[in-house]
Scaffold this active site. Structure first.
Site, mmCIF file in Angstrom:
data_model
loop_
_atom_site.group_PDB
_atom_site.id
_atom_site.type_symbol
_atom_site.label_atom_id
_atom_site.label_comp_id
_atom_site.label_asym_id
_atom_site.label_seq_id
_atom_site.Cartn_x
_atom_site.Cartn_y
_atom_site.Cartn_z
ATOM 1 N N GLU A 90 3.614 -5.377 13.681
ATOM 2 C CA GLU A 90 2.632 -5.388 14.773
ATOM 3 C C GLU A 90 2.089 -6.815 14.914
ATOM 4 O O GLU A 90 1.715 -7.249 15.981
ATOM 5 C CB GLU A 90 1.505 -4.404 14.437
ATOM 6 C CG GLU A 90 0.521 -4.173 15.553
ATOM 7 C CD GLU A 90 -0.656 -3.299 15.132
ATOM 8 O OE1 GLU A 90 -0.697 -2.878 13.965
ATOM 9 O OE2 GLU A 90 -1.531 -3.079 15.970
ATOM 10 N N ARG A 137 0.826 -1.217 0.000
ATOM 11 C CA ARG A 137 0.000 0.000 0.000
ATOM 12 C C ARG A 137 0.858 1.265 0.000
ATOM 13 O O ARG A 137 0.406 2.318 -0.450
ATOM 14 C CB ARG A 137 -0.976 -0.029 1.176
ATOM 15 C CG ARG A 137 -2.045 -1.116 1.029
ATOM 16 C CD ARG A 137 -2.958 -1.170 2.218
ATOM 17 N NE ARG A 137 -2.279 -1.451 3.459
ATOM 18 C CZ ARG A 137 -1.950 -2.671 3.885
ATOM 19 N NH1 ARG A 137 -2.271 -3.729 3.175
ATOM 20 N NH2 ARG A 137 -1.315 -2.833 5.017
HETATM 21 P P1 AMP Z 1 4.814 -1.457 11.767
HETATM 22 O O1 AMP Z 1 6.067 -2.047 11.240
HETATM 23 O O2 AMP Z 1 4.336 -2.094 13.029
HETATM 24 O O3 AMP Z 1 4.885 0.048 11.850
HETATM 25 O O4 AMP Z 1 3.664 -1.827 10.728
HETATM 26 C C1 AMP Z 1 3.485 -1.057 9.585
HETATM 27 C C2 AMP Z 1 3.140 -1.888 8.402
HETATM 28 O O5 AMP Z 1 2.138 -2.867 8.701
HETATM 29 C C3 AMP Z 1 2.593 -1.028 7.298
HETATM 30 O O6 AMP Z 1 3.108 -1.497 6.067
HETATM 31 C C4 AMP Z 1 1.103 -1.204 7.401
HETATM 32 O O7 AMP Z 1 0.535 -1.284 6.127
HETATM 33 C C5 AMP Z 1 0.885 -2.480 8.173
HETATM 34 N N1 AMP Z 1 0.007 -2.329 9.344
HETATM 35 C C6 AMP Z 1 0.342 -2.508 10.634
HETATM 36 N N2 AMP Z 1 -0.679 -2.312 11.457
HETATM 37 C C7 AMP Z 1 -1.717 -1.986 10.668
HETATM 38 C C8 AMP Z 1 -3.079 -1.663 10.932
HETATM 39 N N3 AMP Z 1 -3.584 -1.636 12.184
HETATM 40 N N4 AMP Z 1 -3.872 -1.361 9.879
HETATM 41 C C9 AMP Z 1 -3.369 -1.385 8.619
HETATM 42 N N5 AMP Z 1 -2.105 -1.691 8.309
HETATM 43 C C10 AMP Z 1 -1.279 -1.993 9.319
#
Ligand code: AMP
Length: 175
Positions: A100, A63
């Protein structure tokens, strides 16, 4: 401005318990299919990033590609994809990171960033910041610098920006 932000927030769908229990997934497909919200998000994100002094947009699969390419076009910059392993065809560098909800790796083409280039790292969502930090590691590993990070959505309660300390972190919609 505030009205536009509210319009964009309304266009994003919350999907509870996706991809696993406890995660509220920010689904941007509802924003993307709305022509007004799509244009507004691209314009506001691009103007937020205009002063960062970037020489390249580096965007994260998948995305991040959508918003990154819209921003790159509006700022007159080139676009560099950071992808999941095995997708990029030429010689790559790899970095691992925690999500996450899981763990993964990212790759960049070795010749995508020249030493001294300033990358604007773009993704749709910052959650814990691990993905963006891995993208930054790939950029700096090639001798580039991080001009700023930019996200459509910041999940502030996860404090992902703490992982990106020392860099400018720009976000349009905060939760
Ligand atoms: P992070 O590495 O934890 O910052 O996760 C970010 C990545 O995971 C991004 O590429 C987001 O598209 C996806 N992502 C993580 N949590 C969410 C969420 N609650 N909703 C949508 N996309 C998420």
């Amino acid at each position: 401005m505030q009205a536009a932000i509210e319009e964009l927030k309304k266009a994003i769908r919350d999907v509870p318990d996706f991809p696993k229990p406890g995660i509220v997934f920010k689904d941007v497909t509802t924003l993307l299919k709305d022509p007004s919200a799509l244009r507004t998000s691209a314009e506001l994100l691009a103007s937020l990033c205009a002063g960062a002094g970037a020489t390249k947009v580096v965007a994260i699969e998948s995305r991040g590609f959508i918003f990154g390419s819209l921003v790159a076009d509006r700022l007159g910059l080139g676009f560099v994809p950071v992808r999941k392993p095995g997708k990029l065809p030429a010689k790559c560098r790899r970095a691992s990171y925690a999500l996450e909800y899981g763990e993964d790796s990212l790759e960049i083409h070795e010749d995508a960033i020249l030493p001294g280039e300033r990358a604007l790292i773009v993704d749709d969502v910052i959650a814990t910041g691990g993905t963006a930090a891995a993208a930054a590691e790939l950029v700096t590993g090639l001798g580039g610098r991080v001009a700023a990070f930019a996200f459509l959505i910041e999940l502030g309660f996860l404090n992902g920006r703490a992982r990106l300390e020392g860099h400018e972190v720009l976000s349009l919609l905060r939760y």
